[in-house]
Structure formats: C-alpha cells, structure tokens
Design a protein around this motif. Structure first.
Motif, PDB file in Angstrom:
ATOM      1  N   GLU A  54     157.735  40.419 162.079  1.00 52.69           N
ATOM      2  CA  GLU A  54     157.961  40.814 160.919  1.00 52.69           C
ATOM      3  C   GLU A  54     158.419  41.932 160.459  1.00 52.69           C
ATOM      4  N   ILE A  55     159.052  42.873 159.754  1.00 50.88           N
ATOM      5  CA  ILE A  55     159.207  43.851 159.448  1.00 50.88           C
ATOM      6  C   ILE A  55     158.448  44.833 159.678  1.00 50.88           C
ATOM      7  N   ASN A  56     157.147  44.697 159.636  1.00 55.07           N
ATOM      8  CA  ASN A  56     155.625  45.824 159.865  1.00 55.07           C
ATOM      9  C   ASN A  56     156.116  46.206 161.391  1.00 55.07           C
ATOM     10  N   MET A  59     158.574  48.399 161.821  1.00 52.24           N
ATOM     11  CA  MET A  59     158.379  49.663 161.335  1.00 52.24           C
ATOM     12  C   MET A  59     156.773  50.090 162.639  1.00 52.24           C
ATOM     13  N   ALA A  60     155.652  49.643 162.463  1.00 51.80           N
ATOM     14  CA  ALA A  60     155.301  50.254 163.321  1.00 51.80           C
ATOM     15  C   ALA A  60     155.443  50.539 165.277  1.00 51.80           C
ATOM     16  N   PHE A  62     158.143  51.719 165.498  1.00 51.99           N
ATOM     17  CA  PHE A  62     158.620  53.441 165.987  1.00 51.99           C
ATOM     18  C   PHE A  62     157.897  54.454 165.214  1.00 51.99           C
ATOM     19  N   GLU A  63     156.863  53.640 165.040  1.00 51.30           N
ATOM     20  CA  GLU A  63     155.594  55.295 164.837  1.00 51.30           C
ATOM     21  C   GLU A  63     154.904  55.276 165.672  1.00 51.30           C
ATOM     22  N   LEU A  98     164.967  50.248 155.422  1.00 52.42           N
ATOM     23  CA  LEU A  98     164.047  51.123 154.956  1.00 52.42           C
ATOM     24  C   LEU A  98     163.934  52.237 155.718  1.00 52.42           C
ATOM     25  N   LEU A  99     164.309  52.093 156.945  1.00 52.44           N
ATOM     26  CA  LEU A  99     164.359  53.401 158.065  1.00 52.44           C
ATOM     27  C   LEU A  99     165.350  54.010 157.487  1.00 52.44           C
TER      28      LEU A  99
ATOM     29  N   ARG B   6     159.839  46.775 144.632  1.00 49.99           N
ATOM     30  CA  ARG B   6     159.537  48.099 145.479  1.00 49.99           C
ATOM     31  C   ARG B   6     160.211  48.921 144.821  1.00 49.99           C
ATOM     32  N   VAL B   9     162.112  54.367 148.977  1.00 50.47           N
ATOM     33  CA  VAL B   9     160.881  54.961 149.488  1.00 50.47           C
ATOM     34  C   VAL B   9     160.686  56.983 149.263  1.00 50.47           C
ATOM     35  N   ARG B  40     150.778  43.418 153.473  1.00 52.61           N
ATOM     36  CA  ARG B  40     151.833  43.196 154.010  1.00 52.61           C
ATOM     37  C   ARG B  40     153.264  44.115 153.795  1.00 52.61           C
ATOM     38  N   GLY B  43     151.995  47.670 154.724  1.00 52.91           N
ATOM     39  CA  GLY B  43     151.750  47.975 155.503  1.00 52.91           C
ATOM     40  C   GLY B  43     153.579  48.604 155.536  1.00 52.91           C
ATOM     41  N   ILE B  44     153.970  48.037 155.401  1.00 53.10           N
ATOM     42  CA  ILE B  44     155.005  47.981 155.950  1.00 53.10           C
ATOM     43  C   ILE B  44     156.017  49.265 154.508  1.00 53.10           C
ATOM     44  N   SER B  47     154.393  52.423 156.326  1.00 52.46           N
ATOM     45  CA  SER B  47     154.943  52.941 157.659  1.00 52.46           C
ATOM     46  C   SER B  47     156.596  53.657 157.728  1.00 52.46           C
ATOM     47  N   ALA B  48     157.191  53.173 156.092  1.00 51.37           N
ATOM     48  CA  ALA B  48     158.566  54.016 155.767  1.00 51.37           C
ATOM     49  C   ALA B  48     157.790  55.340 154.991  1.00 51.37           C
ATOM     50  N   MET B  51     156.755  58.140 157.854  1.00 52.26           N
ATOM     51  CA  MET B  51     158.218  58.235 158.440  1.00 52.26           C
ATOM     52  C   MET B  51     158.881  59.073 157.460  1.00 52.26           C
ATOM     53  N   ARG B  54     156.864  62.819 157.885  1.00 46.74           N
ATOM     54  CA  ARG B  54     157.114  63.805 158.862  1.00 46.74           C
ATOM     55  C   ARG B  54     158.736  63.825 158.922  1.00 46.74           C
TER      56      ARG B  54
END
Lengths: 172, 230
Positions: A54-56, A59-60, A62-63, A98-99, B6, B9, B40, B43-44, B47-48, B51, B54
């Motif tokens: 999953e995408i999360n 992401m997790a 990397f976090e 997203l990144l 969405r 970010v 979900r 959550g994504i 995280s983004a 980041m 930060r």
C-alpha cells in the motif's frame, strides 16, 4: 551509538526492498546460492505479492528512516495473483507523486519486475539502487535513531495495552 | 455519494503554516468510499505532510491523524471533542459539510479543508467516479427515463438534444456521452418514446441553491419544544 544512518555498520544508505514471494524473494535467495555479491545495506521484506504494497507502507518506510525503497514484483503478465504487480506499479507511481509534493526525491523509490530465475538481476537492481541513493545522499527526513527506538518502544507499549484490553477468548 | 479529491501537499502545508500541533481528521463515509479522505488516505497524507514540514524546516510540528465514522453528524464528532483540545488546528478530510460541521462544533479551533469536494456521483469503474446529481431539489428523473439532463447534459437542456450531439457524443467534450442520446436510447428500450413528444416545462429553480443554503425539516423527527435546529 550516534550515526547519521540507521545502518550503523557503514555509511551506506539503508534500502528497504518489498519483495514478492514468488519472484524477487526467490531471486534474492538464488543470488545468495549463486554467491553473487550485492550491497548489504538492503533489507528484504517478503510479501505474498507486490499487490500487498500500500502507499502508506512506502511512506512509512521513508518516515522511519529508509533512504531508498525498492518494490520488486513478477514480470508483467506473470503475477501469481494475476495483476498484483500491475497494481503495485500504479501505487508506486502515485507514491512518487506524493513524495515529490512533499519535497523528497521520487527517485528514491523504484518498482522493478523480475522472475525467480533472475538472481543476477536482483543483485544488479540492488547494486544500482544503492548507487543511485548514495548519489542522492542520506534521506533528509531520516529520523534520529534514538527517536526511532523510542517510537518503536511506544508502539510496542500501545500494542501490549491493546492486547491487555482485548476481551479474553477473542483471539487464539 | 459525495465525491472528493485530495488537495496537494504544499497547499495543506501552507494552510497550517502558523500551527504547531495539527490533527488530521478523516471521515469514514463517502470520502472513504471514493478513496480520498478515509483512514488510509489520511494516513498517507499525514506521512507526506510530516515529510513536507520536516523538509520545510518545521520538524517540530506535530501532525496526528484520526478518522471518525461520519463528520457530518454531531454524535460522531463528539468522540473527537476531548482530543481536539490538545491541538492548534484541524485539517478535515471530510467533504465541505464535514469541514463546516467540525468548524461549528469547535468554534475556537481553526479548521481547514484537506479535500476539494467535487460532486454527488457514483463509482463508474474502479478508480473512476462520475457526477450524476446536481441536487437541484426538484427531481425530474421520472420524465427522462432515469437520466438527469441537468447534470449530464452540458447545456442542461430539458428539451433536447441540441445540434451538437454527434455519434452519441457531446460537442462540448468529445469524450462526454450525450445525455440526450442516452435518454432517447433508454426511452426506446423501455418503449416510452412517446414521453419525449411533450414539451417539458421549465424547471422550478426556486428549490435550487440560488436562494441560499437549503434546509429539510421533518417535524415528526424534531425534538418536541426545541423545533428544528437553526
């Protein structure tokens, strides 16, 4: 121990590889049997299929300190679950967007397709990704190792508390 | 269901630029189903966002997440009440109604939207949602074999089609199906083509949004003595 990387043995970047059980994981195994050399900074995480990614998860990773992430699934058309690897590729593409929006280099994440017979290719993929991430440098969002440790301790405590609070007999 | 998408970010990051402790609140209803604001997805985005903060030199900002069953009802929002007290701001991943419900419930906490609410629609195919209803307040689907000319005809024609219907597609957008072709085909299949012989009356738009926000009151459901909530 204080070090910039979560991999204290070296200054190499830390790479997490989500590997499908039916191809990349077997290929990694084969690479070992063939005594092929590849960087030891990769942490292989076996999944039943890359469709489970999953995408999360990405992401997790990397976090929590990964400098690079590999998603390695079966050759297109060869997925044991028909299209898990195709779904994984689309998720990887979205995670890259997203990144990028967050300001982290999307090149730190890559999806590869290989078969279980390609031990040599697995070694090549890991070596290539390791070189790429080394060029990019350590992930700028890498948390302090102590922070990671305390975070894991907190998660463990929360899990224990949840287990304790669960009504008895609901799990076996 | 209500379909949303969405926000990027950086837009959310800039909205919370003045806050140090932010709670992202997801909604377990429509936006979970359209994969934009459920547990979900929150959550994504969490995280983004962490980041982005930060990397933007604000690593000390706390971003936490939680998802409630439904953001558009006080009974579900109540679950959040104690938790919200510890935060400077909320980013709602509900539809526009959810954002406003949270803002009403927590008057002292800034509430920001994490989504762009798009429309009332359906899941057309996996990952594709399309608009089907404009919420005009005066449904006439019965006259048009169940296909809404207000929402699905680019010109909102009640007596169509126009001359821009070509091969079943709309001249406004060649990828768009002509609603009037669909209406005709469905009437034909149902054997009710004669319905289209009559000239349709103009729509009563007084039930639409132009008169300000609308209200539905069910007197029998209102708590006696209190009347409908203002």
């Amino acid at each position: 121990m204080s070090t910039k990387h979560a991999n204290p043995q070296s200054e190499q970047p830390l790479i997490l590889a989500f590997c499908c059980h039916y191809c990349a994981y077997a290929a990694a195994d084969l690479a070992g049997s063939m005594r092929l050399q590849y960087p030891d900074n990769v942490r292989v995480l076996r999944l039943p299929c890359t469709g489970r990614v999953e995408i999360n998860y990405i992401m997790a990773a990397f976090e929590r300190g990964a400098d690079g992430v590999i998603v390695a699934g079966c050759l297109e058309g060869g997925c044991h679950f028909q299209e898990g690897n195709l779904r994984a590729r689309r998720r990887v593409e979205r995670a890259k967007v997203l990144l990028g929006e967050a300001g982290l280099e999307p090149e730190r994440l890559e999806m590869y397709n290989l078969s279980s017979a390609e031990g040599g290719r697995f070694a090549e993929i890991v070596t290539g990704m390791s070189e790429r991430v080394t060029r990019l440098g350590p992930s700028p969002i890498k948390p302090d190792p102590e922070q990671v440790k305390s975070g894991m301790k907190k998660m463990d405590q929360e899990a224990q508390a949840q287990l304790a609070a669960a009504p008895s007999g609901c799990c076996s | 269901m209500i379909v949303a998408d969405r926000k990027k970010v950086p837009e959310i990051r800039d909205m919370i630029a003045k806050h140090n402790k932010v709670l992202l609140v997801g909604c377990g209803t429509c936006v979970t189903v359209c994969l934009s604001g459920g547990e979900r997805e929150v959550g994504i985005l969490g995280s983004a966002l962490r980041m982005a903060l930060r990397l933007g030199g604000r690593p000390d900002v706390t971003v936490d997440e939680c998802t409630i069953e439904r953001q558009c009802e006080d009974a579900f929002i109540d679950i959040l009440a104690q938790r919200v007290a510890g935060y400077d701001a909320i980013v709602s991943f509900g539809c526009g109604a959810g954002v406003q419900a949270l803002a009403e419930r927590f008057p002292e906490t800034p509430v920001y939207p994490g989504l762009n609410t798009q429309f009332i629609g359906i899941l057309e195919s996996q990952g594709v949602w399309t608009e089907k209803c404009s919420g005009c307040g005066n449904c006439r689907l019965g006259e048009y074999a169940g296909i809404c000319p207000i929402t699905r005809c680019a010109k909102k024609l009640f007596n169509g089609p126009c001359a821009g219907s070509r091969g079943g597609k709309c001249e406004v957008n060649p990828e768009l199906e002509c609603a009037w072709q669909l209406i005709y085909d469905r009437c034909k299949a149902l054997g009710i083509l004669d319905k289209l012989d009559a000239i349709a009356e103009p729509q009563d738009w007084s039930t639409g949004l132009d008169g300000g926000p609308r209200k539905v009151v069910r007197e029998d459901q209102c708590i006696a003595g209190l009347g409908p909530k203002a």
